[in-house]
Each structure stands twice: as C-alpha cells, then as structure tokens.
Motif scaffolding. Sequence first.
Motif, short mmCIF file in Angstrom:
data_model
loop_
_atom_site.label_atom_id
_atom_site.label_comp_id
_atom_site.label_asym_id
_atom_site.label_seq_id
_atom_site.Cartn_x
_atom_site.Cartn_y
_atom_site.Cartn_z
N ILE A 56 44.36 39.41 49.74
CA ILE A 56 43.78 40.53 50.48
C ILE A 56 44.81 41.09 51.46
CG2 ILE A 56 42.03 41.11 52.21
CD1 ILE A 56 40.18 39.22 50.72
N ALA A 80 44.31 43.99 41.81
CA ALA A 80 42.87 44.09 41.60
C ALA A 80 42.48 43.40 40.30
CB ALA A 80 42.45 45.55 41.56
N ARG A 83 42.62 39.72 40.88
CA ARG A 83 41.48 39.26 41.68
C ARG A 83 40.23 39.13 40.83
NH1 ARG A 83 43.33 42.14 46.35
NH2 ARG A 83 42.28 44.03 45.73
N LYS A 84 40.03 40.12 39.95
CA LYS A 84 38.76 40.07 39.25
C LYS A 84 38.72 38.98 38.19
CE LYS A 84 39.65 44.22 36.53
NZ LYS A 84 39.30 45.59 36.37
N PHE A 89 35.18 34.79 45.81
CA PHE A 89 35.10 34.79 47.28
C PHE A 89 33.70 34.44 47.78
CE2 PHE A 89 38.55 37.60 46.25
CZ PHE A 89 39.52 37.27 47.18
N PHE A 91 31.86 34.48 51.69
CA PHE A 91 32.15 34.86 53.07
C PHE A 91 31.10 34.32 54.03
CE2 PHE A 91 33.52 38.12 50.15
CZ PHE A 91 34.86 38.25 50.46
N ASN A 95 28.33 39.01 52.65
CA ASN A 95 28.85 40.19 51.96
C ASN A 95 28.14 40.53 50.66
OD1 ASN A 95 30.60 40.79 53.92
ND2 ASN A 95 32.45 40.31 52.78
N LEU A 96 26.83 40.54 50.74
CA LEU A 96 26.07 41.00 49.58
C LEU A 96 25.81 42.50 49.77
CD1 LEU A 96 23.46 38.12 49.39
CD2 LEU A 96 25.52 38.41 48.02
N LEU A 108 27.96 41.48 39.42
CA LEU A 108 29.04 42.43 39.70
C LEU A 108 30.41 42.04 39.13
CD1 LEU A 108 28.54 43.81 43.31
CD2 LEU A 108 28.63 45.09 41.19
N PRO A 109 30.88 40.77 39.37
CA PRO A 109 32.21 40.42 38.86
C PRO A 109 32.30 40.52 37.34
CG PRO A 109 31.44 38.77 40.41
CD PRO A 109 30.29 39.68 40.14
N ARG A 156 27.94 34.40 42.89
CA ARG A 156 28.80 35.52 42.54
C ARG A 156 30.25 35.06 42.42
NH1 ARG A 156 28.79 40.34 46.63
NH2 ARG A 156 30.12 38.89 47.74
N ILE B 564 33.81 44.75 50.09
CA ILE B 564 33.37 43.70 49.18
C ILE B 564 33.81 44.01 47.76
CG2 ILE B 564 31.38 42.50 48.23
CD1 ILE B 564 29.82 43.41 50.67
N LEU B 568 36.25 42.03 45.17
CA LEU B 568 35.82 41.52 43.86
C LEU B 568 36.73 42.00 42.74
CD1 LEU B 568 31.98 41.94 43.98
CD2 LEU B 568 33.29 39.85 44.12
N GLY B 569 37.63 42.90 43.06
CA GLY B 569 38.59 43.29 42.04
C GLY B 569 38.43 44.70 41.50
N TYR B 570 37.57 45.50 42.13
CA TYR B 570 37.50 46.90 41.73
C TYR B 570 38.70 47.63 42.31
CZ TYR B 570 32.66 46.45 40.18
OH TYR B 570 31.53 46.11 39.52
N THR B 571 39.30 48.50 41.53
CA THR B 571 40.43 49.25 42.08
C THR B 571 39.92 50.49 42.80
OG1 THR B 571 40.61 50.52 40.06
CG2 THR B 571 41.96 48.56 40.21
#
Lengths: 253, 647
Positions: A56, A80, A83-84, A89, A91, A95-96, A108-109, A156, B564, B568-571
């Motif tokens: 980050i 990015a 990360r995905k 992560f 927190f 962070n929902l 989402l992921p 998540r 967030i 999570l990896g969104y660009t």
Amino acid sequence: MVILQATKIYKTYGNKLNKTEVLSALDLEVNKGEFVSIMGASGSGKTTLLNVLSSIDRVSQGTISIEGQNINAMKEKQMAEFRKRHLGFIFQDYNLLDTLTVKENILLPLSVQKVAKKRANEMFHAVSEDLGIADIADKYPNEISGGQKQRTSAARAFIHDPSIIFADEPTGALDSKAASDLLNKLSDLNTKRNASIVMVTHDPLAASFSERVVFIKDGQIYTQLYKGEQTRTEFFNDIIKTQGVLGGVQHDS
Amino acid sequence: MTVNRLIFRNIKKNFKHYYVYIFALVFSVALYFSFMTLQFDPALDDTTGGVKGAAAIKTGSVLLIFIVSVFLVYANNLFIKRRSKEIGLFQLIGMTKGTVFHILSVENLVLYVGSLIVGIFLGFSMSRLLMMILFKVTGIQDVATLRFSSEAFVQTLVVFAAIYILILLMNAVFIRRQSILSLFRVATVTQQRLKKMTALQAILGVFGIGLILFGYYLSSQLFSGMFLGNQFFVVMIAILASVIIGTYLFYKGSVSFIFNIIRKRKNGYLNVNDVLSLSSIMFRMKSNSLLLMIITTLSALSIALLSLSYISYYSVEKMVEKNIPADFSILTEHGAEFVQALEKEGIANSYETIDLLNFQVDLSEVLSMSAEEGNSLFSFADTTMLVISDQVVEQLDVAETEVYLANQSDFLNNLMHIQEQGMIVFTGEEYVYKLAYKGMEDLTVLPARATGAFPVAIVDQSIYQQMLADKDVELSTEFSQYTGVTITNREDIERADTIFHALDIDIWAGNESKYEEKMIQKQGIGVIMFIVGFLGLAFLITSGCILYFKQMDESEDEKANYTILRKLGYTQTDLLKGVQHKQLFNFGIPLVVGLCHSYFAVKSGWFLFGTEMLTPMLIVMAIYTALYSIFGMLSVLNYKRVIKEAL
C-alpha cells in the motif's frame, strides 16, 4: 519456504531538512503458512511496516519480495493485479462497504479476479462455513455485531486463497470474547488453508495465538519470540515479559 | 486571538475549500442582476411594449428568486455540513452557541458582500450579451447599449439580503438543534441506516410508475375532446398531481425496487460497476427523492416551456401564412382604394375580391367532436359557414353536386374528427342544397379573421349563384367582401406596408398586413422565448450544479470505500469505469424522466402554439441534454481526483 522477504528497508517521511525515519534497515522473513505477529509501542513503526509489506505504501530504500517477486519494481497496474491475487487484508475497523450485504462484501475479491459465478459460490460456502457467518449472508453490515463484521472481513481476506494475509489490529475494536473467537478461527484457517498471516497488534493475548512475535522499536527489530513447543499461556507470559522490558521506563543514570 | 481575527483567518484558510459555495453565490447574483438590468432597461420597452412582455418578465423574476433561493439554501447546507466538526470544536473549547453563530454570520456576510460585488460586475457584462441576443431573436434593429441601472442594483441587494437572512435563520436552527456529539458525527455518519427492501416499498415503487403512466395517459387524452369545460381544469390538476407524486415515489421506491431486482439476480456476485453504481444509487436516490423530484419537475417544466416557445417562434411564418393568405387582406370596402394607391406608386400587384356568403349548414355527417353530447354550446348540425365559388380557387373544379372544404387549421384538426365522406346540407331561404362532401383541401383561401378559424365550403359557380340569390338576409356577416392583395415584387412589401398605414386602412378591424403581422408576432414570441430561454438556462445550470455538488459530497463520503476497493486490488481505471456508470445513472435518470415528462406535456397541447412539433422540440431537447452532460463530465473529473487520492 520463504514467502515474504524484506531486506534493509527504510521508510522516511518529510523533506531533506526535516526528515523522520520510521523504518531503518529492517529485515524480515515470513515462511509459507506461518502466523507472525508484529508488536511494538505506539509510533514504533508497526503500521508503516505493514503498509510497506502489503504494497500500500512504498519503501524509501531496500527491497521487499513476495513469492520471489519484487513489489517495489511494480507499476500501479501490476501492483493492483498482484494485490488481488496474492494478498488479503483484515482491518481494525473492518472496512466493509456499508451498501453491500455480507455475501456481496465477501465475494468482492473474486469478482475483481473474474472468477466464474458457480465457483465463486462454492468458495463462499466453504469460507462462510469455516467462519460461521453463513446465516448472516444477506444482512447489511450495520445489522450485525462487531465480531461478525470482523469475521466477514476475515472471510473476504481468505476467500481467494491468497499467499499472505495482512491483519492490522484485527481485534482492536472487539470485546475479549469476540476477539478470542476470531483469533481461534484465524489460526484454524491458517493451518487448514496454509495461508501465511502477518498481524500487527498491541494486544499480547492476540499475539499469543501466533507462532512468532516480532517486536519493533524505533523502526528496527528489537527482538523475536518463537512459540515452539510452549503452550499458549506460557507463550503469553513470555510476551508480557518482553513487552515489559521493551516498554518499561529505563533508568539510565 | 480575538473572535474577529478568527473569522478573518477562517475565511482566508477556507476559501479554497468552499469555492463551491462562493461559486454558487457569485453565479446567482450575476444571474439575477443581469435579469434585473434587462427588466429596467429602457431599450427593452420597445420590445415589451407590444405584448404583455412586462408581465412575463415579472413572473420570470419571481421564478428566478425561487430557483436562486433553493440553490443557495442547498449550497449552504453542504457548506455547514462540511464545517460541522469545526463548529463542534468551537463549542468544545467553551464558546457559546451565540458566539459560534456570530462567527458564522460574519463569515457569511463577508462572503455575501464579496460575491455580490463580483456577481454584479459579472452580471453587468453578461446583460450586454443577453441584450444582443434579445435583439437578435426579436428582429429589432438596435445597438445594444447598456447603462448601469440603480433600480436593478437596489432590487438585487434587497433580494439577496432577504436570502442572507433566510440562511442565517437556517444556520441558527442548525446550531441550536445539534449537540456537540452529533456535530462530530455529522461528517462521518452520512449513510442512513440501510434496510432491506420491504413489501411496502415494492408496492410504492410499482405505484409510482403507475401514477406517472396514468398522468401520461390523461395528458394524451386532454385535448381529444373527452373532457370539456370545468372538467378540463380538474384533469389538468390531476395530470400534474399524478405525475409529480409519481415522480417522487419513483425516486423513493421504484429506482431501488428495480435495482434490487437486478441485484437479486446477481446473487451476491457483484462486479465493480455494480458495486459503485447499483448499490450506492439504490440508497442515495431514496434519501434524496424530494430534491430529485424538484429537480426533475422543474427541468421538465423548463424543457416543455422552451419547446413550446420555440415551437411558436419556429412556426410564426407558417401561422401567419395560414391566417393571412395574401400580403394584404382587406375586409372593408377600402380594397379598391388601396389597389389604386399602389398603382399610383408603381407597385406591381395582383388582387382578388371574394364576396363572403354566410349560409346555414348541417355538418354533422362530416365533422364531429368525439364527445359531442357533452357539449351543448356548439352543434355541427345547426351552424353557419362561409361559402365561396370554385371560380376563385384556380386549382379546383367542383361538380354541381359536390362540395369541398378548405381553410383547415391544426388547432381544429386536433379537436375535431373529419369524416372521409358524407353529405353536407345547406339551408337557404327557400331551397335546401344537399351536396356530397369530397374532401378537405389543404388550401387557405380566406383570412382567419373572416372565417373565425372555421373551414370554408367551396361549391360550383352555378350552385353559388343560386345560393347567393337564396341567401338568408338575417345571416349577413360582419364582413361581406374580402380583397386579397398580393405584391409581385418582394422588395416592394415595405413600401406597400407604409401606404397601407398612410391610408389609414389598418385602423379598420379586419384589415391586416402580413408583413406587419409577422413582425409583431416575432417580437412578441421573441421576448417570451428569450425570457423562457433565460429561465430555462438558469434552471439548467442551477440543477446541474446541485447534482454536481451532491456528487462532490458523495465522493468525499465514499472515499473510504475507494480505499478498501483499491486495497482489494481494483485499479484506478476499474473504479473510474464504475464511477462513470454511476454518473450515467445519477445525471441520466433525472434527465430522462424530465425529458419524458416534457415530451408528454408538449405533445398534449403543442398545436395551440404552432404548426410543427418534432423538429423544434428535438432541437431544444438536444441542446438541453448537451449542456446538462457537461455537469456529468465535471463530476467524473472530480471523482477521478478523489479516487487517485484514495490510496
């Protein structure tokens, strides 16, 4: 097998004239499937360390590689992408997304990776069973308790089977029962899914659930404790002792 | 640090942050002042003198005050929401609510005075431009000169002082109501409690769409002859009420209802577009339904008014052409005199003289209103109409047993049903003439002044002679003879018009000059179009700004979400795509609903205003949409910045 390797990392803030060094020449290795806690007083650089490890934030100097890939050299897009696929992560403040239901948040992921819908559903069922949140799947975040929120957040993080999960004070906003509940679940998943976890915390009890505790002071590793064959209580006592030495007032002349 | 220094510092530091508010203020002042300058400008007297332009401008200015107030109150709410933490802090360190109020009031005062000065300056320059546009559309040959109007200045000061007091009151109420704790939370707790869709909401959603459709249906029936007299007014109110309430429920329930169905079908698996647009709009539209309703209704109103006035302007030529067939139409005995005068001046012309024969007639087989039984005032079975011989109509040769109708108008076409065939029965003093109706000719033979916008019958010359001999003397009309003079060379028209006036022919009722009529009509409609256009533009900009400010506010609230999602990896590109989607809905839904409303409004009564509906309406809608989308694009740019800063 080493999954995360940080060598001689520095992180400085401010300009040339007024420079603050938060991390200085810090080395850290995390093995596959390992559960590591990072402890330290406020301002010792815990959160900064987690931020740079999790891509980050960028380091000022040094290299960080996860699964052999140097994340410093990556461009924003690659980062990015990385990360995905490889990171998860958790927190302190969950962070929902308030506008999404529990299930939508957890999925989402997967949607960002464009996993097939059917496969996504299977994965959701597996992880929600493990964390005991299957029955609140259609609720909104403001309708569930803090513990449930944090388990949602954990689900998540785990759902896409990342190589490493970063948790920033995951128990910080939970009461003690919810906290130990969550930590039990985390260490279960840690063994079951063989995912490495790096957790920042200042709670010795939370730290005692991990296999190794790294103490940070003034941007450097002060000491490390291994759980080894100890029971959790013994390990907890060890942590308390070390914390006392670390945070205690030093009477030097 | 004294309170005064605190105020001064606050303004200095916050200036950048509150540019939205300042912009709103300056813009409103400029708008209002330029409108007022026009109102008080003596040059405008020429243009407004002819029609009830002054009244139109008065109405316009009242509407403008309303729009400006709504706009400023909204901007102020946003402004105070952003500062709630600061207000809480002041109270926390021991300031009384009175002192905080004092600080805010003085700050506001400084902002107001500053904006007034800048706004008046801008408005003054703007009004010159507006004046030139006005002269252009009304066709007045004049140079746009401007003077600084002190009346306009005073009026602007008074109005904005009143708005200032209104806003002060609102702030006072806000400060009084809020506790320190809630002030700290205003900024953070923006999401209202999310609840599941209830059955009631679903019903409301369906009901809302139903109401809108019902309103549309009623509007399409409005002039079909189903409703008459007193009913007419009731139906108009019913249309307005059902569409407006329907719009409100649409935002309150229908949007979330529809989106919820879409979302259900995704079964929890949302992509980035859904995350950013569906879920966020679903909840936010509901809480903003009142604001959105006002915006939609007023945009519909302004689009409809713009379309109608443009339709009038667009069809002025055609209308006049329809009403006055020849260049000069003379219904008194001055026809010959005028022609002689023209000859003397050497102006080439041709003229025709038609004797006007008014006859008792039964048209019930050919013409009907759809609800004739409800209308006792008028019957087609027993009425009178003008009859002329086929000799004066070159294009037509009518057989002895036949009759044609001419002089149709769009207005009557929409109110009456015309049969393909049937018998038309004329009743004279001694004889009855039963003639077969052959069709409605698209011809204008007589001026509307003589016919009363009613069709004219064309019969064979021999029948005409019989009827002339057999006419009912008591049925004689106001006019007995029509002389239509056509000038051969277009360049001579103005000179001919001067003669027409010099001979005092124009003072007799019924005598018209096409040239003069076109000028008058254009001027009148031009002024109205200008005022409507001005208001429409003002409204477009204010509603666009309100939506834009709302999006700015939302983007700040949703910044945490972007953080967030990026973790999570969104660009950034992913997120931006989702945001563009969201803007499409946010700006698109009110626009589309507004366009729909105005389409039906225009469609129900356009024929009262002109002869051509589609082209002018589409032009107005296209311009409106284009200007409107600018705000959507600005909003996307703002989101782009927020997303970039989010990680």
